[in-house]
Structure formats: C-alpha cells, structure tokens
Design an enzyme around this catalytic site. Structure first.
Site, short mmCIF file in Angstrom:
data_model
loop_
_atom_site.label_atom_id
_atom_site.label_comp_id
_atom_site.label_asym_id
_atom_site.label_seq_id
_atom_site.Cartn_x
_atom_site.Cartn_y
_atom_site.Cartn_z
N HIS A 261 10.55 14.82 9.81
CA HIS A 261 11.71 14.78 8.93
C HIS A 261 11.36 14.65 7.45
O HIS A 261 12.07 15.16 6.59
CB HIS A 261 12.64 13.63 9.32
CG HIS A 261 13.34 13.86 10.61
ND1 HIS A 261 14.37 13.04 11.05
CD2 HIS A 261 13.17 14.80 11.57
CE1 HIS A 261 14.79 13.48 12.22
NE2 HIS A 261 14.08 14.54 12.56
N GLU B 102 0.83 -1.20 0.00
CA GLU B 102 0.00 0.00 0.00
C GLU B 102 0.87 1.26 0.00
O GLU B 102 0.53 2.25 -0.66
CB GLU B 102 -0.93 -0.03 1.21
CG GLU B 102 -2.00 -1.11 1.15
CD GLU B 102 -1.47 -2.54 1.32
OE1 GLU B 102 -2.14 -3.47 0.86
OE2 GLU B 102 -0.38 -2.70 1.92
#
Length: 263
Positions: free
Chosen positions: A200, A173
């Site tokens: 990040h 997925e």
C-alpha cells in the site's frame, strides 16, 4: 507436474506443497524444508492449529527463501507465476539479489549483525551504515539518515535497493529515515504490517524495534518486506504522489493543505 497432493497433509502443509509447485522432483526437498518450517518459532503455533490465514505470510517468506537458496528454475518460475496471480511477491527479490542498507543504534546492534548474516547468506549485497561497535550513548540519526540516503540514491539510479533500520522501539529510527527526500520508512511490528508497508505504501525502508521482537521475528518481517511488492493500485499511487508533491513544493494541489504562517 503432479497435481495430486500427498495424502495426510494439513491445510498449512498442503499450501506449502502448492507454493513450491507440487512437483515430484522436489518432494524430498519440500519434506526437509517443511520439517524446518514446523520447528520455526513463529510458524509452529500456527501449524499446530492449522491456521493458514495467520501462517500464509510467514510461509510466503520462507518459500521465497527456499526458491532463492535452491536457485531452481522450476521453483523460481512457480514463484513468479504465483506473484502474477496474487500480486504479492516481487519477481526481482525472488529470483535475484538486492542491495540492502542497514543502520541501527546500540539497542539494535546485535540484531543488525544477525540480520546482515542472514541477508548475505540469502545472496543480497548488504551495506552496513553503522555503528560498528557498542556505545550506549550513541546517536542514531546520522546512521539512519545515511542508510536512507543510500537507498534513495540507489533507487534514483534504478538500482534495486531497500533499507532496514533498528532501534529499541524503532520509532526514532523511522523518524530519522523519513527526513530523507524520497524515502518512505514504515514501522513494522508484524507480518501484516511488513506486507502492507510495501503493498500500500511502497515503503523503501522499514524500521523494527529490537527490544520488541525476537531476532527470528525480525528476520521474518524483513524477508516478507523484501518479498512483497507495491500493488500499483491507483488509490495508493495517488496518495504516494501527493506525499512526494508536498515534499517538493510544500503543498498538495487542490487538497486544502494549510501552509505554515510566515513569521
């Protein structure tokens, strides 16, 4: 505002008390909330050992939920101040609602339904991209690509939106979602990876393995993901920019990217 913490609090309980502002006005609400926190299957072992380092991200997600559900100006203001100080909470997701696009395969269908109920109860607009019924032979790519495409389209129009996709492991997925231009899908399996995906990588979609976690764990990852923002640090922004450049041009200027041989 009462700056003196109640006596007899554990470090984790004191951290929660601080997170919601330490106000006498909300003492009863905090006590009731904390009772529920202690029953939380993810947090309970951490509480038992007073492990604040392990518990802080879970507490963060639960405190965001508290602020969202109460809609208290005091709690929302406190959450925003902490967000500015620690640069971890997204002001938008604390105080308002987001559009969340959901997709899964047959392995994550029950998870998907539970997550949709949870997010809708929290005030988010949830859009389900399928499937609508169980089929052990279904194919996940189209569902996940549709959800990811909707996230990218919303964000291009400055609509606050994120995506969540489910599968048995979450790997396929994630791969499918990442085929969509402007989508940065991260595989999340812990509180730390949920935070880092946003801080990040500025991920706008997460993938979770429904066969790897309990529903409560998955919901806690999603709450944390929604409640965390991109830090905007130059090094992270630079790297994300390079990925976008490669996506558009097939190259990253000055970085020695090897181009595929022309057949």
């Amino acid at each position: 505002m009462n700056s003196q913490a109640p006596a007899g609090q554990s470090p984790v309980q004191h951290s929660l008390w601080q997170a919601v502002g330490g106000s006498e006005l909300f003492a009863e609400l905090v006590d009731k909330f904390y009772t529920n926190v202690r029953r939380d299957e993810v947090l309970a072992p951490m509480y038992a050992h007073d492990d604040w380092d392990a518990a802080k991200w879970r507490l963060q997600a639960l405190t965001i939920t508290l602020a969202r559900h109460t809609r208290s100006p005091t709690l929302l203001s406190c959450a925003r101040r902490r967000r500015q100080r620690y640069k971890t909470w997204d002001t938008y997701s604390i105080g308002d609602n987001m559009r969340i696009h959901i997709a899964t395969d047959h392995a994550g269908l029950e998870f998907s339904r539970l997550v949709q109920e949870h997010l809708a109860a929290a005030g988010h607009e949830v859009i389900d991209h399928g499937p609508q019924e169980y089929d052990a032979l279904d194919d996940y790519p189209a569902f996940c690509i549709n959800a990811a495409t909707a996230v990218a389209a919303d964000q291009a129009r400055d609509v606050q939106a994120l995506g969540v996709v489910f599968g048995g492991s979450g790997n396929g997925e994630q791969i499918a979602a990442n085929k969509v231009v402007s989508v940065r899908a991260a595989l999340v399996w812990s509180q730390a990876t949920a935070v880092l995906a946003r801080e990040h990588n500025n991920a706008n979609v997460i993938s979770i393995g429904a066969r790897q976690h309990t529903a409560q764990e998955a919901i806690s990852f999603i709450d944390t993901f929604i409640g965390t923002e991109f830090t905007g640090e130059e090094r992270h922004a630079r790297r994300i920019g390079q990925l976008a450049e490669y996506e558009k041009t097939g190259d990253i200027a000055g970085k020695g990217v090897v181009k595929p041989a022309v057949k």
